[in-house]
Design an enzyme around this catalytic site. Sequence first.
Site, mmCIF file in Angstrom:
data_model
loop_
_atom_site.group_PDB
_atom_site.id
_atom_site.type_symbol
_atom_site.label_atom_id
_atom_site.label_comp_id
_atom_site.label_asym_id
_atom_site.label_seq_id
_atom_site.Cartn_x
_atom_site.Cartn_y
_atom_site.Cartn_z
ATOM 1 N N SER A 1 36.124 54.162 43.226
ATOM 2 C CA SER A 1 34.804 53.571 42.948
ATOM 3 C C SER A 1 34.024 54.383 41.924
ATOM 4 O O SER A 1 33.855 55.588 42.090
ATOM 5 C CB SER A 1 33.955 53.532 44.225
ATOM 6 O OG SER A 1 34.491 52.661 45.153
ATOM 7 N N HIS B 1 35.104 48.034 40.806
ATOM 8 C CA HIS B 1 36.552 48.164 40.651
ATOM 9 C C HIS B 1 37.049 47.078 39.703
ATOM 10 O O HIS B 1 36.921 45.900 40.004
ATOM 11 C CB HIS B 1 37.270 47.933 41.991
ATOM 12 C CG HIS B 1 37.095 49.036 42.984
ATOM 13 N ND1 HIS B 1 37.963 50.093 43.096
ATOM 14 C CD2 HIS B 1 36.162 49.243 43.938
ATOM 15 C CE1 HIS B 1 37.568 50.893 44.061
ATOM 16 N NE2 HIS B 1 36.471 50.402 44.588
ATOM 17 N N HIS C 1 41.869 47.367 49.325
ATOM 18 C CA HIS C 1 41.499 48.135 50.521
ATOM 19 C C HIS C 1 41.824 47.355 51.789
ATOM 20 O O HIS C 1 41.848 46.120 51.779
ATOM 21 C CB HIS C 1 39.995 48.436 50.525
ATOM 22 C CG HIS C 1 39.525 49.207 49.344
ATOM 23 N ND1 HIS C 1 39.246 48.609 48.134
ATOM 24 C CD2 HIS C 1 39.289 50.532 49.176
ATOM 25 C CE1 HIS C 1 38.859 49.543 47.269
ATOM 26 N NE2 HIS C 1 38.880 50.707 47.874
ATOM 27 N N TYR D 1 39.862 46.849 54.264
ATOM 28 C CA TYR D 1 38.722 46.021 54.711
ATOM 29 C C TYR D 1 38.649 44.667 54.008
ATOM 30 O O TYR D 1 37.879 43.807 54.407
ATOM 31 C CB TYR D 1 37.393 46.785 54.559
ATOM 32 C CG TYR D 1 37.075 47.292 53.179
ATOM 33 C CD1 TYR D 1 36.656 46.442 52.164
ATOM 34 C CD2 TYR D 1 37.181 48.652 52.887
ATOM 35 C CE1 TYR D 1 36.364 46.912 50.897
ATOM 36 C CE2 TYR D 1 36.891 49.141 51.621
ATOM 37 C CZ TYR D 1 36.482 48.263 50.630
ATOM 38 O OH TYR D 1 36.200 48.752 49.386
ATOM 39 N N GLU D 2 39.449 44.490 52.958
ATOM 40 C CA GLU D 2 39.493 43.179 52.297
ATOM 41 C C GLU D 2 40.452 42.239 53.019
ATOM 42 O O GLU D 2 40.580 41.072 52.644
ATOM 43 C CB GLU D 2 39.912 43.346 50.840
ATOM 44 C CG GLU D 2 38.864 44.097 50.035
ATOM 45 C CD GLU D 2 39.396 44.589 48.699
ATOM 46 O OE1 GLU D 2 39.099 43.941 47.699
ATOM 47 O OE2 GLU D 2 40.116 45.593 48.668
ATOM 48 N N ALA E 1 36.096 57.808 46.027
ATOM 49 C CA ALA E 1 34.741 58.223 46.363
ATOM 50 C C ALA E 1 34.744 58.442 47.869
ATOM 51 O O ALA E 1 35.351 57.670 48.603
ATOM 52 C CB ALA E 1 33.755 57.133 45.990
ATOM 53 N N MET F 1 37.793 55.188 52.575
ATOM 54 C CA MET F 1 38.479 53.959 52.996
ATOM 55 C C MET F 1 39.714 53.655 52.143
ATOM 56 O O MET F 1 40.122 52.497 52.029
ATOM 57 C CB MET F 1 37.491 52.781 52.922
ATOM 58 C CG MET F 1 36.197 53.036 53.679
ATOM 59 S SD MET F 1 34.991 51.739 53.403
ATOM 60 C CE MET F 1 33.492 52.501 54.035
ATOM 61 N N SER F 2 40.305 54.689 51.540
ATOM 62 C CA SER F 2 41.448 54.437 50.644
ATOM 63 C C SER F 2 42.402 55.623 50.625
ATOM 64 O O SER F 2 42.390 56.458 51.530
ATOM 65 C CB SER F 2 40.924 54.166 49.227
ATOM 66 O OG SER F 2 40.377 55.341 48.674
ATOM 67 N N ASN G 1 28.184 61.319 48.623
ATOM 68 C CA ASN G 1 27.018 61.263 49.524
ATOM 69 C C ASN G 1 27.301 62.051 50.790
ATOM 70 O O ASN G 1 28.465 62.243 51.152
ATOM 71 C CB ASN G 1 26.732 59.801 49.899
ATOM 72 C CG ASN G 1 27.948 59.146 50.533
ATOM 73 O OD1 ASN G 1 28.841 58.654 49.818
ATOM 74 N ND2 ASN G 1 28.029 59.168 51.846
ATOM 75 N N HIS H 1 26.121 51.379 48.553
ATOM 76 C CA HIS H 1 27.306 51.373 47.687
ATOM 77 C C HIS H 1 26.935 51.709 46.237
ATOM 78 O O HIS H 1 27.670 52.421 45.550
ATOM 79 C CB HIS H 1 28.012 50.005 47.765
ATOM 80 C CG HIS H 1 29.209 49.890 46.877
ATOM 81 N ND1 HIS H 1 30.348 50.653 47.072
ATOM 82 C CD2 HIS H 1 29.444 49.138 45.770
ATOM 83 C CE1 HIS H 1 31.230 50.351 46.116
ATOM 84 N NE2 HIS H 1 30.709 49.441 45.330
#
Length: 261
Positions: free
Chosen positions: A26, A57, A79, A81-82, A109, A201-202, A225, A237
């Site tokens: 990201s 992306h 990802h 979550y998709e 990220a 998440m990746s 963050n 995001h």
Amino acid sequence: MNEFNREHFPEAIRELHPRVGLVLGSGLGAFVDGLETVASVPYAEIPGIVVGRVPGHAGRFVFAEIGGTPVVIAQGRAHLYEGWSARKIAAGVRAMAALGVETLILTNAAGIVNPDFRPGQWMQITDHLNLTGQSPLTGSADFVDQSAVYSPGPRKAFAERAAALGLDLAEGVYAWLPGPQYETPAEIRMLRALGADAVGMSTVPEAIQARALGVEVAGFSCLTNYGAGLSDAPLHHEEVVETGRHAAAALSRLLTAWLIG
Ligand code: HPA
């Protein structure tokens, strides 16, 4: 198990032989700006590669030469979550391996779990925690060794280059969660207790897949963050993407120094 081979790819890239693969996370897509590219192919033109749908992306492979080394850059990734399986997510890595990639550099990220770290800093991944219960190797009996997923050779070389460049490169353990929601403060405390330094998440499915194919792996987290509860600010995001954008230049210098050797 690799379903990809050269015949799979559009003619423009069939004869290319990238040695290093790079996956951009990201906000890091700008890495390719300023590179002299050899070819560029949208994922949509390669059967079997799924396209991420997250803002920030792009979805394509960019081929370039950096410091004389042919590289393939995956600009954007899919990802969990998709809704994709871990195996589907790792298809891009199998494609890069089929083109001859020997070393894969994964970037992402990530949220800070170790309070000694600060936003904007880069962390070289030394190891990971797979907390999703998912694997890109599901469906095979590939009992692949995971004692050194992030190869010691490249890891040491990157740490040395960072020191020579005066780049502040932390080291730590990356925890993979499915998302898409960010963590709760209790989850961040749990992750710290489990030994994580950063969360995202990746990256982990790609690293597992690469090692299963004998590809060396290096991983870098852009710490965008503080994890929930480590600061008062709520998480957005856009902030993640913006911090990534600012930090991309430092990674660019590090990768170029490593590729030049
Ligand atoms: N948590 C999970 N993934 C992330 C974060 C976070 O705080 N920041 C960027 N990706």
